[in-house]
Design a protein around this motif. Structure first.
Motif, PDB file in Angstrom:
ATOM      1  N   UNK A 290      49.609  19.443  21.208  1.00  0.00           N
ATOM      2  CA  UNK A 290      48.878  19.481  19.936  1.00  0.00           C
ATOM      3  C   UNK A 290      48.021  20.709  19.745  1.00  0.00           C
ATOM      4  N   UNK A 291      48.310  21.765  20.482  1.00  0.00           N
ATOM      5  CA  UNK A 291      47.522  22.989  20.354  1.00  0.00           C
ATOM      6  C   UNK A 291      46.236  22.911  21.167  1.00  0.00           C
ATOM      7  N   UNK A 292      45.459  23.989  21.150  1.00  0.00           N
ATOM      8  CA  UNK A 292      44.244  24.067  21.973  1.00  0.00           C
ATOM      9  C   UNK A 292      43.240  22.933  21.744  1.00  0.00           C
ATOM     10  N   UNK A 293      43.171  22.389  20.539  1.00  0.00           N
ATOM     11  CA  UNK A 293      42.220  21.321  20.234  1.00  0.00           C
ATOM     12  C   UNK A 293      42.904  19.948  20.164  1.00  0.00           C
ATOM     13  N   UNK A 294      44.166  19.887  20.554  1.00  0.00           N
ATOM     14  CA  UNK A 294      44.933  18.656  20.418  1.00  0.00           C
ATOM     15  C   UNK A 294      44.562  17.560  21.400  1.00  0.00           C
ATOM     16  N   UNK A 295      44.976  16.355  21.067  1.00  0.00           N
ATOM     17  CA  UNK A 295      44.697  15.197  21.915  1.00  0.00           C
ATOM     18  C   UNK A 295      45.340  15.355  23.296  1.00  0.00           C
ATOM     19  N   UNK A 296      46.569  15.877  23.310  1.00  0.00           N
ATOM     20  CA  UNK A 296      47.251  16.093  24.593  1.00  0.00           C
ATOM     21  C   UNK A 296      46.511  17.086  25.464  1.00  0.00           C
ATOM     22  N   UNK A 297      45.996  18.138  24.847  1.00  0.00           N
ATOM     23  CA  UNK A 297      45.227  19.142  25.589  1.00  0.00           C
ATOM     24  C   UNK A 297      43.972  18.514  26.179  1.00  0.00           C
ATOM     25  N   UNK A 298      43.305  17.675  25.413  1.00  0.00           N
ATOM     26  CA  UNK A 298      42.104  16.988  25.910  1.00  0.00           C
ATOM     27  C   UNK A 298      42.430  16.121  27.119  1.00  0.00           C
ATOM     28  N   UNK A 299      43.559  15.436  27.072  1.00  0.00           N
ATOM     29  CA  UNK A 299      43.970  14.586  28.193  1.00  0.00           C
ATOM     30  C   UNK A 299      44.282  15.421  29.438  1.00  0.00           C
ATOM     31  N   UNK A 300      44.968  16.542  29.227  1.00  0.00           N
ATOM     32  CA  UNK A 300      45.283  17.429  30.354  1.00  0.00           C
ATOM     33  C   UNK A 300      43.998  17.984  30.961  1.00  0.00           C
ATOM     34  N   UNK A 301      43.086  18.445  30.115  1.00  0.00           N
ATOM     35  CA  UNK A 301      41.820  18.989  30.623  1.00  0.00           C
ATOM     36  C   UNK A 301      41.042  17.927  31.401  1.00  0.00           C
ATOM     37  N   UNK A 302      41.033  16.712  30.901  1.00  0.00           N
ATOM     38  CA  UNK A 302      40.346  15.630  31.612  1.00  0.00           C
ATOM     39  C   UNK A 302      40.966  15.403  32.991  1.00  0.00           C
ATOM     40  N   UNK A 303      42.282  15.371  33.052  1.00  0.00           N
ATOM     41  CA  UNK A 303      42.968  15.196  34.341  1.00  0.00           C
ATOM     42  C   UNK A 303      42.683  16.368  35.281  1.00  0.00           C
ATOM     43  N   UNK A 304      42.681  17.583  34.741  1.00  0.00           N
ATOM     44  CA  UNK A 304      42.371  18.755  35.558  1.00  0.00           C
ATOM     45  C   UNK A 304      40.965  18.655  36.148  1.00  0.00           C
ATOM     46  N   UNK A 305      40.016  18.240  35.325  1.00  0.00           N
ATOM     47  CA  UNK A 305      38.616  18.197  35.745  1.00  0.00           C
ATOM     48  C   UNK A 305      38.311  17.048  36.699  1.00  0.00           C
ATOM     49  N   UNK A 306      38.995  15.928  36.542  1.00  0.00           N
ATOM     50  CA  UNK A 306      38.617  14.733  37.301  1.00  0.00           C
ATOM     51  C   UNK A 306      39.503  14.424  38.496  1.00  0.00           C
ATOM     52  N   UNK A 307      40.739  14.922  38.500  1.00  0.00           N
ATOM     53  CA  UNK A 307      41.593  14.593  39.645  1.00  0.00           C
ATOM     54  C   UNK A 307      42.393  15.772  40.185  1.00  0.00           C
ATOM     55  N   UNK A 308      43.026  16.538  39.312  1.00  0.00           N
ATOM     56  CA  UNK A 308      43.929  17.596  39.781  1.00  0.00           C
ATOM     57  C   UNK A 308      43.175  18.684  40.542  1.00  0.00           C
ATOM     58  N   UNK A 309      42.205  19.303  39.904  1.00  0.00           N
ATOM     59  CA  UNK A 309      41.478  20.400  40.561  1.00  0.00           C
ATOM     60  C   UNK A 309      40.599  19.918  41.718  1.00  0.00           C
TER      61      UNK A 309
END
Length: 125
Positions: free
Chosen positions: A26-45
């Motif tokens: 959904x682009x930089x501000x999209x819902x999918x991007x928000x979900x990916x960023x959340x996963x990066x911040x809380x589990x992946x990284x």
């Protein structure tokens, strides 16, 4: 390899169009991007940072491969962790602060005379 695994999701989220994920995320501000960023911040990284923190805890030399001098692994990861440390997408500054061995590694790597000289040579006038 671990370094590529760590960077792949960040690059795909940051450069969505280049990798063909702009519609799905959904682009930089999209819902999918928000979900990916959340996963990066809380589990992946946190998982990747923790993995390398443990490697450094077991290193007698303070270098990733435990070598006397920096190896290619240190050059790859020293740059990647510096970049990630400044990335709001992964909350890198906060995450790096939670990993003292990684923080020391990044500082030590970037203090190497050849690394400092390279960065200074690239500085804008």
């Amino acid at each position: 390899d671990q370094a590529s695994d760590m960077m792949a999701p960040v690059l795909c989220a940051k450069y969505q169009e280049r990798f063909g994920f702009d519609e799905a995320l959904g682009g930089p501000q999209g819902e999918g991007t928000s979900k990916v960023e959340h996963a990066l911040q809380t589990s992946v990284m946190p998982r990747h940072f923790g993995f390398f923190e443990k490697i450094l805890e077991g290193s007698k030399s303070g270098w990733i491969a435990g070598t006397e001098r920096p190896s290619i692994a240190d050059f790859i990861l020293g740059v990647q962790f510096k970049q990630l440390g400044g990335s709001p997408m992964v909350k890198g500054e906060e995450l790096l602060a939670q990993h003292p061995k990684l923080t020391a590694f990044v500082e030590r790597f970037h203090a190497l005379p050849a690394v400092r000289a390279w960065y200074e040579g690239r500085a804008a006038p």
